[in-house]
Design an enzyme around this catalytic site. Sequence first.
Site, mmCIF file in Angstrom:
data_model
loop_
_atom_site.group_PDB
_atom_site.id
_atom_site.type_symbol
_atom_site.label_atom_id
_atom_site.label_comp_id
_atom_site.label_asym_id
_atom_site.label_seq_id
_atom_site.Cartn_x
_atom_site.Cartn_y
_atom_site.Cartn_z
ATOM 1 N N GLY A 276 38.581 32.098 39.266
ATOM 2 C CA GLY A 276 38.182 32.747 40.506
ATOM 3 C C GLY A 276 36.676 32.768 40.683
ATOM 4 O O GLY A 276 35.934 31.973 40.093
ATOM 5 N N SER A 277 36.198 33.717 41.463
ATOM 6 C CA SER A 277 34.808 33.723 41.942
ATOM 7 C C SER A 277 33.755 33.971 40.873
ATOM 8 O O SER A 277 32.559 33.866 41.158
ATOM 9 C CB SER A 277 34.657 34.774 43.042
ATOM 10 O OG SER A 277 35.500 34.473 44.135
#
Length: 680
Positions: free
Chosen positions: A385-386
């Site tokens: 993810g981020s």
Amino acid sequence: MRKFNSHSIPIRLNLLFSIVILLFMTIIGRLLYMQVLNKDFYEKKLASASQTKITSSSARGEIYDASGKPLVENTLKQVVSFTRSNKMTATDLKETAKKLLTYVSISSPNLTERQLADYYLADPEIYKKIVEALPSEKRLDSDGNRLSESELYNNAVDSVQTSQLNYTEDEKKEIYLFSQLNAVGNFATGTIATDPLNDSQVAVIASISKEMPGISISTSWDRKVLETSLSSIVGSVSSEKAGLPAEEAEAYLKKGYSLNDRVGTSYLEKQYEETLQGKRSVKEIHLDKYGNMESVDTIEEGSKGNNIKLTIDLAFQDSVDALLKSYFNSELENGGAKYSEGVYAVALNPKTGAVLSMSGIKHDLKTGELTPDSLGTVTNVFVPGSVVKAATISSGWENGVLSGNQTLTDQSIVFQGSAPINSWYTQAYGSFPITAVQALEYSSNTYMVQTALGLMGQTYQPNMFVGTSNLESAMEKLRSTFGEYGLGTATGIDLPDESTGFVPKEYSFANYITNAFGQFDNYTPMQLAQYVATIANNGVRVAPRIVEGIYGNNDKGGLGDLIQQLQPTEMNKVNISDSDMSILHQGFYQVAHGTSGLTTGRAFSNGALVSISGKTGTAESYVADGQQATNTNAVAYAPSDNPQIAVAVVFPHNTNLTNGVGPSIARDIINLYQKYHPMN
């Protein structure tokens, strides 16, 4: 008639005598050379022909946590040893086994049919009859010559009927001992498995060992891995019966090991094999002029191997495990963790690479059982993810796509024929200018997409057609920068068989674009921890290290003095400027301390005992029933201005989409560390 010349006889005799004298002088000269001038050399040759050396392994060194608590222990025991000479026949071994059985106990011998057949054929008369009864094709080759002894023996074994192998329980115990004696090679020493010996048995066997050639009492050891949260990374050791792993035997033999030596076969036991392996004892076997074993002398005593001490404090490790379990149970109660495989966290010292904790709670999706799984931090991979967005921005800087704290327009990204790509706030806030620092603070997807397009040599235009001729080179650039942070490559940790992540060779343009904000390649929690540690350490990537140092033994065989302090290993430096690295630091700080309504990680700082910088990350996924879930991840370091701990947290497949527990777990781990080891 020809006259006989009598005068030539003395000449011939003189010549003959001269030759004889010359030969004698040559022999005398040779004897002088051998017995006087080169006496030592030939004495050594004579000695070597009448003696041979054998080696035996000693107890392994032990493994301790950072505070000196043992993670494994050796239990010493007295055992029966057998040293075999080249003159011992199967009949001799049967006799020795029979005598030995009167002094030792065997509870339940586990015998194979081959072992029973070997014992049966150890009787020379029986073996002779069996061979004579073999059909000719089992005794002779195509030319009528007798087969080799090994071929004959194997054929004899095959011809033995099960009905011929009926033995009493006492006979089976004797066969059990015989099989072990027979498995020992010439001029080798092996341990004979029996029930544990008591003091009386040890004394008796030692006193009458001369009646059983080759039998003696020696000290052996059992290895026990203690039940701790680090048990899974300790690894295992081969048994004497298994000895050297087949695939590595040749390499070990070149280092002086014996085939039946016990060696580490996984994880720390394998990684530090040569450190933990004890010093071998050396014995010298003396043979008489007939080649019989006359005596066995110890010429070099063995000693226990060195010990290793870890960088991990078991008390802190256990506290992190308990913390993870508490959070996971809480998510189970609200239904969010029903489909989650568990939760994992790694804490590193960013400057030295020392592993402070590597914790994992594994969730059995079938039984619901929760178990410690520290090994999962280096073997399991997850969509990050981020949290990786700092690496994407770094790739933009490295490849001239971005310049410093560059401003781009945060906007809905629409490619021709594709669904829009948005940041989590795009629909509510629309388009607006955003800097690199804000892109990290707000966790902008569209800033990353525009950077990824730039790596392909293209600038975003609404509804644009994207040419993919540069797709492969762009992915190589992106992954190359990720690798500088330890993502998708070996971290250098001192454990064998770590996963380097899941980095597919086949991918589409969509995969490439989503990889820019952490939705394609998969990484281990250890890789994510090294990534954030590299940011905390101003771009210098240091290999994670579990072992702090190598130690000797004290008088009682426990942890002794330091022999070698293991030093940090610098892997590389991220190829960006100090000013650009400062932008990443600002962005991570703002994630935790920003005041905007779009700030994503204030949970890092709420209740924090020290200043924390970090990055949140959510990776979208779906679980068994099609329900949406996220990997709730976080990376962080502290204190912000003098990092001494870097943390990565991975909580996969959490269906509670509104509860981002990753930053809270990271904060609590840092708070725990502050309590155990106060930071400046």
